[in-house]
Design a protein around this motif. Structure first.
Motif, PDB file in Angstrom:
ATOM      1  N   THR A  86      11.347  -0.900  -3.455  1.00  0.00           N
ATOM      2  CA  THR A  86      10.392  -0.380  -4.559  1.00  0.00           C
ATOM      3  C   THR A  86      11.335   0.710  -5.292  1.00  0.00           C
ATOM      4  O   THR A  86      11.443   0.451  -6.720  1.00  0.00           O
ATOM      5  CB  THR A  86       8.559  -0.004  -4.466  1.00  0.00           C
ATOM      6  N   GLU A 134       2.864   2.744  -5.929  1.00  0.00           N
ATOM      7  CA  GLU A 134       3.071   1.595  -6.344  1.00  0.00           C
ATOM      8  C   GLU A 134       3.958   1.048  -5.698  1.00  0.00           C
ATOM      9  O   GLU A 134       4.215  -0.158  -4.792  1.00  0.00           O
ATOM     10  CB  GLU A 134       4.390   2.011  -7.128  1.00  0.00           C
ATOM     11  N   ASN A 167       1.605  -0.992  -3.241  1.00  0.00           N
ATOM     12  CA  ASN A 167       0.947  -1.877  -3.720  1.00  0.00           C
ATOM     13  C   ASN A 167       2.220  -2.826  -2.923  1.00  0.00           C
ATOM     14  O   ASN A 167       1.825  -4.586  -3.495  1.00  0.00           O
ATOM     15  CB  ASN A 167       1.298  -1.875  -4.811  1.00  0.00           C
ATOM     16  N   ASN A 168       3.319  -2.232  -3.043  1.00  0.00           N
ATOM     17  CA  ASN A 168       4.514  -3.218  -2.361  1.00  0.00           C
ATOM     18  C   ASN A 168       4.604  -3.849  -1.397  1.00  0.00           C
ATOM     19  O   ASN A 168       5.851  -3.951  -0.988  1.00  0.00           O
ATOM     20  CB  ASN A 168       5.730  -3.062  -3.807  1.00  0.00           C
ATOM     21  N   SER A 169       4.333  -2.981  -0.020  1.00  0.00           N
ATOM     22  CA  SER A 169       4.272  -3.227   1.275  1.00  0.00           C
ATOM     23  C   SER A 169       2.859  -3.817   1.557  1.00  0.00           C
ATOM     24  O   SER A 169       1.635  -3.564   1.354  1.00  0.00           O
ATOM     25  CB  SER A 169       4.152  -1.637   1.371  1.00  0.00           C
ATOM     26  N   SER A 182      10.034  -0.512   3.219  1.00  0.00           N
ATOM     27  CA  SER A 182       9.222  -0.985   2.433  1.00  0.00           C
ATOM     28  C   SER A 182       9.500  -0.380   0.876  1.00  0.00           C
ATOM     29  O   SER A 182       9.676  -0.371  -0.245  1.00  0.00           O
ATOM     30  CB  SER A 182       8.265  -0.929   2.096  1.00  0.00           C
TER      31      SER A 182
END
Length: 197
Positions: free
Chosen positions: A21, A34, A37-39, A17
């Motif tokens: 990013t 961040e 939030n992207n995982s 993950s």
């Protein structure tokens, strides 16, 4: 699965993950929040498995590069002629830029950052040596198939090919359509220079 294995497996999942990013934003612009939030993982979970961003980044890059160094094994094993090895190797280099440019951008970002951030230096140096050894396997197989000894030391061979790779990556990221065909041509031109005459 043992608790230690589960812990390591979760760290590897987090690394997967994080790499997405980090590859998009780069080292400096990426925070643990961040990454979370992207995982599929919460910020708390990320913090449970990694003390800080640096530890996660180092683990993620080691995880990725451990897979990278095996990508040329088939090229080496399947080669029956020197020219065939160069063809397959050059094509594989171009393919990896085409398919994984964000990861390579991250690698060069971290390698540069390690000149300023001492905590990154050991991991980057270790990974760099692993990549050098991978390239040297290709060069020695090429030398064996060509029936001529290598003329260069491993760091020189790695430096030459890594420089071409980085230039091609930069051109590719900049949208230059000829970047990858040019890389293939350059590898074909450089490989014979690595052998004694």
């Amino acid at each position: 699965m043992r608790a230690v294995d589960k812990f390591d497996a979760r760290r590897d999942q987090l690394a997967e993950s994080a790499l997405k990013t980090l590859g998009e934003l780069g080292y400096a612009r990426t925070t643990l929040r961040e990454i979370a939030n992207n995982s599929p993982f919460s910020h708390g979970v990320v913090h449970y498995y990694f003390q800080d961003k640096l530890e996660l980044v180092i683990h993620s890059v080691r995880y990725y590069k451990a897979r990278c160094v095996t990508r040329y094994d088939a090229v080496i094993a399947d080669a029956t002629t020197a020219d065939g090895l160069v063809d397959a190797f050059a094509d594989k280099l171009a393919e990896t830029i085409r398919d994984e440019a964000p990861m390579h951008r991250l690698w060069y970002d971290l390698r540069t950052q390690s000149m300023f951030e001492e905590q990154l230096r050991d991991a980057v140096t270790t990974i760099d040596k692993t990549l050098e050894a991978m390239i040297w396997q290709v060069v020695t197989r090429y030398a064996g198939l060509a029936g001529r000894p290598a003329a260069l030391a491993p760091p020189v061979a790695y430096g030459m090919l890594d420089g071409l790779f980085q230039q091609a990556l930069l051109e590719h990221v900049g949208g230059h359509a000829e970047a990858l065909p040019t890389l293939v041509d350059q590898v074909h031109a450089v490989m014979p220079l690595m052998l004694q005459r």
